[in-house]
Structures are given as C-alpha cells and as structure tokens.
Write an enzyme that holds these catalytic residues in place. Structure first.
Site, PDB file in Angstrom:
ATOM      1  N   ARG A   1       0.830  -1.214   0.000  1.00  0.00           N
ATOM      2  CA  ARG A   1       0.000   0.000   0.000  1.00  0.00           C
ATOM      3  C   ARG A   1       0.863   1.262   0.000  1.00  0.00           C
ATOM      4  O   ARG A   1       0.494   2.276  -0.602  1.00  0.00           O
ATOM      5  CB  ARG A   1      -0.977   0.004   1.178  1.00  0.00           C
ATOM      6  CG  ARG A   1      -1.957   1.172   1.133  1.00  0.00           C
ATOM      7  CD  ARG A   1      -3.056   1.038   2.159  1.00  0.00           C
ATOM      8  NE  ARG A   1      -4.136   0.169   1.725  1.00  0.00           N
ATOM      9  CZ  ARG A   1      -5.237   0.583   1.083  1.00  0.00           C
ATOM     10  NH1 ARG A   1      -5.386   1.856   0.787  1.00  0.00           N
ATOM     11  NH2 ARG A   1      -6.174  -0.272   0.753  1.00  0.00           N
TER      12      ARG A   1
ATOM     13  N   GLU B   1      -9.410   6.124   7.385  1.00  0.00           N
ATOM     14  CA  GLU B   1      -7.973   6.332   7.301  1.00  0.00           C
ATOM     15  C   GLU B   1      -7.529   7.614   6.599  1.00  0.00           C
ATOM     16  O   GLU B   1      -6.559   8.252   7.037  1.00  0.00           O
ATOM     17  CB  GLU B   1      -7.331   5.127   6.594  1.00  0.00           C
ATOM     18  CG  GLU B   1      -7.416   3.848   7.395  1.00  0.00           C
ATOM     19  CD  GLU B   1      -6.874   2.664   6.621  1.00  0.00           C
ATOM     20  OE1 GLU B   1      -5.802   2.177   6.979  1.00  0.00           O
ATOM     21  OE2 GLU B   1      -7.538   2.236   5.653  1.00  0.00           O
TER      22      GLU B   1
END
Length: 771
Positions: A309, A720
């Site tokens: 990621r 997030e």
C-alpha cells in the site's frame, strides 16, 4: 425518516460508564487472571526454564510453556514465522515465553518473580539501516514501474536526490489488548475479544488449541480504540487466554497493563526511503524514482501488504509519467510491526510531499502551485503507476474551494509580513492533498456477510461482520438498516459481532467497514423486502387499493404504501404480523463482494481499489526559534465522503484522524536503548497529542454534492484518509524553519518533527546562513 445524523449508539453509555468492555466482564466466580511472562532480551537462546517454585504459590492454577500447546505453536497469519510461545529462541524483548493463570493479578505477579529463565544473549539487529546493510529481507523486493524513470531523470532540466526517515508510532488505544476465554462443553471455547478481526481470531485460537473452527466462537461487542493495532495482534492475547482456559477448564481473562502492552506489541512501520526526482523550471515533475525500505520487526505479520500500500501511494495525488517504485521489507529484533491507520499510505506519501516541498524551495515558488500543477488530470494525465485510471477526480474542485474558504493567499501574505517583523517567532503555511485508495488490496478480502432478523413485534435485529472500535460503524449500519426498511431507528438493534452468526468475515480495516458491511446488510434487507412485497400488496388490497400492481411498493415512515396510491397504507408492524401468519420467512442472510478488484503482483499492474477518497488541508503554525516548540494556529480541512452516511460521525473521524496524524508527524517519538529496550513505554515518556495540539482555529467541512455511485447510499470511506492531512502541519513547520533563513536554505528535516528536530534544524540553518 432521517438517519443521517444519528448519535453514536454508545455515546450515552460511554459517558455514564455503562459501556461494557472485555475487562468489565466477570462471567464466573471461577474466573482466573492470566499473565504473560516475556523475554527481557532482544535475541537469545533459551537455555533453561524453571517455574517449579512459582507453581507452589497459593492461588496459581497453571503455568504453561510452548510444550503444553495442544495444537500448532504458531500465530503467523500469512507466513508461519511467529510462535505463540517462544520455545528455543527469543527474537525480541516482549516475546511471550510462559503464561500464568492465577486467582488474582497480584498472585500471578508473585509467581512470576519466582520463575527462573536462563537466556544466552545473541547479537541483535536493532536498526533498519543495519538490517538493510545485512540484507535481512523478509521477502523478495517488489516493483511498480511505469515508463522509464532512469532515462527521464537524465533528460530532466533539474534533478535532486534525497532520503527521508519516517518514524514508528504507538497505537495507544485507550483499552489495552484484552480477551476473556470461557471453556464450554467438550472442546467448545467462547472468546470475548477486543479484536478487529473476529474470524481470524477464531482461526488462530482453533489452530493453537488443535480444534476445528466450529468449536470456537469469538464475540466482539466493542473495542476501546484499535487503529489497526488489533487487526492481527489481538489474536495473541485471545490465544493466550484460550490456552490457559483450555488447561484449567475455567474462564481466563488477560488484560495487559499499559507498559506491557507497549513493550509487547508492534508499531507503525519505520521507513527509510531514498529517492531521485526530475522536474522542469515550472515545477512539473518529469520523473520519480523511489525505494521504500520498511522495518517489519521480528516476523512478517502484515508487513508485505503494508509495504504494497505504501507503494500504491508513493505518488499520492500527482501524475508522474515516468516512475519507478521499489519496496523492500526487512527483519529486525523488535516486536512484529503491524497495521496502523493508513496502512503504509502515510509512509509512501511523506516522501513525495517532502520532495515537492524541496522543488518549490529550489524554484522559489509556493509549494501549493507546484502541487496544483502536478495533480492528476481529468480525462488525461490520469493513469496511476499501476495502471488504474483516476476517475471522478475531486482534487481540482477541492483545491479551488479550500484555497478560497481558507483565504490561503491572503494568509500567505500575512505570514510573510509576520516573519519579517519577528525574529524569534516564525510562522509557516502549507496545503497538502490526499488521494487514498479504498479496498483491501488482497482482493478476496473484499467481502462481507450479514444476518437480518425481523421479529413479530416489528423490531429488527441486524448482525454483520464489522467491528465497532469507536468509529461509529454500528451507528452507520443502524442508519442503513432503518433507511432501507423505512422504519424508525429505535426499532433496529445492531448486535455484537459473533462468528457463529456471521462466519468468514474480513477484518474491519482498510476503511472498508461501512462499504462492505453496509452493502451486505442492504442485500439481506432487499431479500426480506422481496418476500414482504406480495404480503403488502394483499394487505393493501384489503385496505381498498384497487390496483396493487400499478406502482411501486414503498417502505417509509414505519408504513408501507404504493407510490401511485399513497392515501392508503399499512403499518410496518401489521405487515410483519401478517407475513408471520402467512408463513413468510422473516430472517435473511446478506452478502456483498466488491466488484472489479484485481492486481497482478508480477507485472505491477491492475485495479487494486474500487475508488479513491480525497481530502485537502491547509495548516498554519508558529515556531519558537529558541526552543523549537510549535503552536498549531489554524487548520482548514475539506474532505470527500461522497453522500455522508452520518455527517457528525464523519466529521469526528476527520478531526480524530487528523489529530492522530499530527501526533505522528510531530510529538510521537519512539526510542529504544542500545539493547533494544523500549524507553517510551508509558504516558509519561510517550507523547500523544493533547488538547494543546488541536488547532486554535479548526475548520472542517465535507465536499457536498459529489455522490459516490456504486457504494452504500453513495457514500465513501472515511476512517484512514484524514490521517495523512497532517502532512500540512509537518510541512508548515518546515516552512516556518525555512523562514529563519529567509527561504534561501533547505531545512534538514525528518518525521516526526519533534521540538528537538526543529531546534537542531534551525541551528544548522543559522550556521549555513553565517557560513
């Protein structure tokens, strides 16, 4: 029926002390307390263990070691490289060696003091640089490449190289790691866990006990915070409690003391990143080459996915035609680092944001102009390094709106004037964007289940696989269910997440809790409504509707009617009673899987995200040149949540995520001594943000009128992405430091920018200025 601003379902319970957490549970007078005995050295061989005297302590029910584990001595979820209890070797300080079950915590501590463990200490790798030097790779390097970065760098009018260290971060959830294991009939084991991932906790407990999964139930009502720290590492405490409960045949609770929690558990991954960047005289980025090196700690955990990621977000919001991204993850002798809000995204983004800041200073431009110039385009210049097209791009409209609402350019002029007039106080300003991909990048995890029951009195029970950690997921799911059924929220109850009701769930992570579970609940309700429609038509016909086949059945305001004949309706409760009498099933499962997610790790190409969430922040800081301390004067945030499921909860998530990010980029410094002992393991040595770190002026707004098609009620994830808006604070501090040298010198900078880092950077700049 308005459900968009339901209050958090536990808000009143929280403030009145009625919310039940694992440590509040006492299920039996036979319940025992569990305690973990862990390694005091970072690396060593276990030569001997003697707990014979400890067993003699009155009130000690059991002490178990690796040899007493009935199943597999393993907690590694992806790679089996993380033993439940150390057997021959310890590889970090805090690694569990023995487990004690006793009548009270005091008795367990007394017993622990009588245990003798002899460990032959070995050399330990206690820095990422050393791990890189010794090539301690956990897995082969990963690559994402588009174009030819090396050639483009050679052709670029301007280039420079750089290195950036980004620090670790402690999760510091208010509720420490906790679990209560209750043995049942035969081999049955019920675990009340503080876990983001009940199905995985179930799997780990079953494997360690040597049982089939259908013998183990895991229930999660709520967590007192998690932030990723309970995605995998809550499994440890659950497994330890279950082992003790299985041995003693009595309930066992483990609730870690704060200091032990911080010593035992992993952190946000430290990164050491190296980069080269090429650009032209206007600030247009032509080439970017970056190597992201990550500290996994002692075992794999989720480190490879987190690195991936980070690579996916290495370019953040910017189109770069020629780019090369390399990712490497290394083993060290620290607790296994793990998921943390952003899941690698912050570490990847930090590098490009710092590089853009350097470009702007080199060209004597405002960094905001460089950022805007390089934003992903609309209809062109919109392909990511991994091949996904950036569609429904909100970056341009958001920057225009935020620059106007914050008065950015006027504020810049004010700051320039302030800095000219003040020698010992300097102000800085920065605007930073985010483009954050939403979905699990491991494609099969993008699935969720639900079970919705309607009872004869018209009340509704909703079960789903998501977990509540304070983020308001249960409240959002309640709102979704009430809206889809057209009933008042007070008739709907969302139950504790339980593996016996919803099996094979994915973690509540990747900001996907509402997306996945909301759609699964909707799927279950759609099935129920299909069953109820024929019953409704029959009842409406009895009530006088002449043509029940003309028009659509509507569920709204606790009643059911046909949209073309709204004068006649029936109550929801009456419909349910009629359905029951007509033997119609009032219970349904639901399922959802995110469409179109794939990624080829060999080619580095694919579609790893369903969509992107966007955000933007402007922050103004004031730095004391003599002490390095800073004040956050103002922050303006504009964030994209599609059509919000619950505006109050979303704004709360944006504010909280941002402040947690501010902690990471400023005050939250983790330090170890030369032996690998954690020095910052308590509230008096580890500085999380306080009220003093909240901006004096804090403006948060949502991007409205931009629905997100194809998701639950056209919403977007919010958990997030706001974390990374804190880069605006980090780079505003850098801007203030730069003002000390009249923006003629590049500040020496790292993350976190503690007062010490800031002061040393200022002093170095003064020396350069004099020199």
């Amino acid at each position: 029926m308005k459900t968009e601003n339901l209050k958090h379902d536990s808000a009143i319970k929280h403030v009145t002390g009625q919310s039940v957490y694992v440590n509040d549970m006492d299920v039996s007078p036979l319940q025992l307390t569990g305690r973990v005995v862990y390694s005091p050295v970072a690396h060593g061989l276990i030569k001997s263990i003697d707990f014979s005297e400890a067993l003699k302590v009155k009130g000690v029910a059991a002490i178990i070691s690796a040899g007493d584990i009935p199943g597999a001595n393993q907690m590694g979820l992806v790679i089996h490289d993380e033993p439940c209890l150390a057997e021959k070797e310890v590889v970090f300080i805090g690694q569990a060696i023995l487990l004690i079950a006793a009548e009270t915590e005091e008795i367990a501590i007394k017993a622990e003091r009588l245990i003798r463990i002899e460990i032959e200490e070995l050399d330990a790798i206690l820095s990422l640089r050393e791990a890189i030097q010794k090539e301690q790779l956990i897995a082969p390097p990963r690559y994402i490449v588009n174009g030819n970065a090396d050639e483009a760098l050679k052709k670029s009018p301007f280039t420079f190289e750089g290195e950036l260290e980004t620090g670790a971060q402690e999760h510091w959830y208010l509720e420490t790691q906790s679990a209560l294991a209750v043995p049942g009939e035969g081999n049955e084991m019920l675990v009340y866990a503080s876990s983001q991932n009940p199905a995985e906790t179930q799997a780990i407990v079953a494997e360690i006990l040597g049982l089939a999964k259908n013998e183990v139930d895991v229930e999660v009502r709520r967590m007192g915070g998690a932030f990723g720290g309970k995605e995998t590492q809550a499994n440890h405490v659950a497994a330890w409690a279950a082992l003790l409960a299985n041995t003693t045949k009595r309930p066992v609770k483990i609730h870690l003391f704060r200091d032990d929690d911080q010593k035992i558990t992993g952190k946000r991954h430290r990164f050491l990143s190296k980069y080269s960047i090429g650009f032209d005289e206007n600030g247009k980025i032509l080439a970017y080459k970056v190597e992201l090196n990550s500290d996994a700690g002692s075992s794999t955990d989720l480190s490879r996915a987190i690195l991936e990621r980070a690579m996916f977000h290495a370019e953040n919001a910017y189109y770069i035609p020629d780019i090369s991204i390399t990712g490497k993850v290394f083993r060290t002798n620290f607790p296994s680092n793990t998921a943390f809000r952003g899941f690698g995204g912050p570490q990847g983004m930090a590098v490009i944001e710092n590089a853009i800041d350097r470009i702007a200073r080199f060209l004597k431009m405002d960094a905001t102009e460089v950022r805007k110039l390089n934003f992903y385009g609309i209809g062109e210049s919109n392909q990511t390094p991994y091949g996904k097209l950036v569609e429904n791009n909100r970056l341009h409209v958001m920057s225009d709106r935020l620059i106007e609402s914050s008065g950015f350019y006027a504020l810049r002029k004010e700051i320039n004037s302030f800095n000219q007039e003040n020698k010992y106080q300097k102000r800085g300003l920065a605007l930073t964007p985010i483009k954050f991909g939403i979905s699990f990048t491991t494609a099969f995890l993008n699935q969720a289940g639900a079970l919705v029951n309607i009872y004869q009195d018209g009340t509704v029970q909703v079960n789903h696989g998501g977990t509540e950690m304070g983020q308001g997921l249960y409240t959002k799911i309640l709102g979704v269910a009430a809206s889809e059924l057209g009933v008042s929220p007070e008739f709907v109850k969302v139950t504790a997440t339980n593996t016996s009701k919803i099996p094979n769930t994915s973690a509540t992570a990747a900001s996907s809790g509402s997306d996945l579970n909301g759609m699964a609940v909707k799927n279950a309700i759609d099935t129920l409504k299909e069953r109820l429609v024929p019953v409704a038509k029959a009842e409406l016909a009895k009530a006088g509707v002449t043509d029940v086949h003309h028009g659509n059945i509507c569920f709204k305001d606790n009643r059911i009617y046909i949209d073309s004949y709204s004068d006649v309706s029936i109550a929801f409760g009456d419909l349910i009673q009629s359905a029951y009498l007509n033997q119609v099933s009032l219970s349904s499962t639901g399922f959802y899987k995110t469409p179109g997610i794939y990624f080829d790790r060999e080619t580095g190409k694919g579609n790893p995200f369903y969509y992107y969430a966007y955000g933007m922040a402007v922050s103004e800081v004031q730095v004391d040149v003599l002490t390095g301390e800073y004040k956050l004067l103002r922050t303006d945030i504009l964030h994209d949540v599609g059509d919000s499921l619950n505006e109050d909860i979303d704004i709360g998530q944006i504010e909280g995520g941002f402040i947690q990010g501010v902690g990471w980029v400023t005050t939250e410094e983790i330090r170890w001594d030369i032996k690998g002992r954690l020095l910052t393991h308590s509230p008096d040595t580890y500085k999380i943000p306080t009220i003093n770190e909240i901006p004096l002026v804090f403006n948060v707004d949502l991007l409205r009128d931009y629905p997100n098609e194809g998701t639950i009620r056209k919403s977007k994830a919010v958990g997030e992405p706001p974390f990374m808006l804190a880069f605006s604070v980090w780079l505003a501090i850098k801007d203030a430091i730069s003002a000390v040298g009249h923006h003629e010198f590049e500040p020496d900078f790292s993350l976190p920018a503690t007062a010490e880092v800031v002061l040393m950077s200022i002093e170095k700049m003064k020396m350069e200025k004099v020199g």
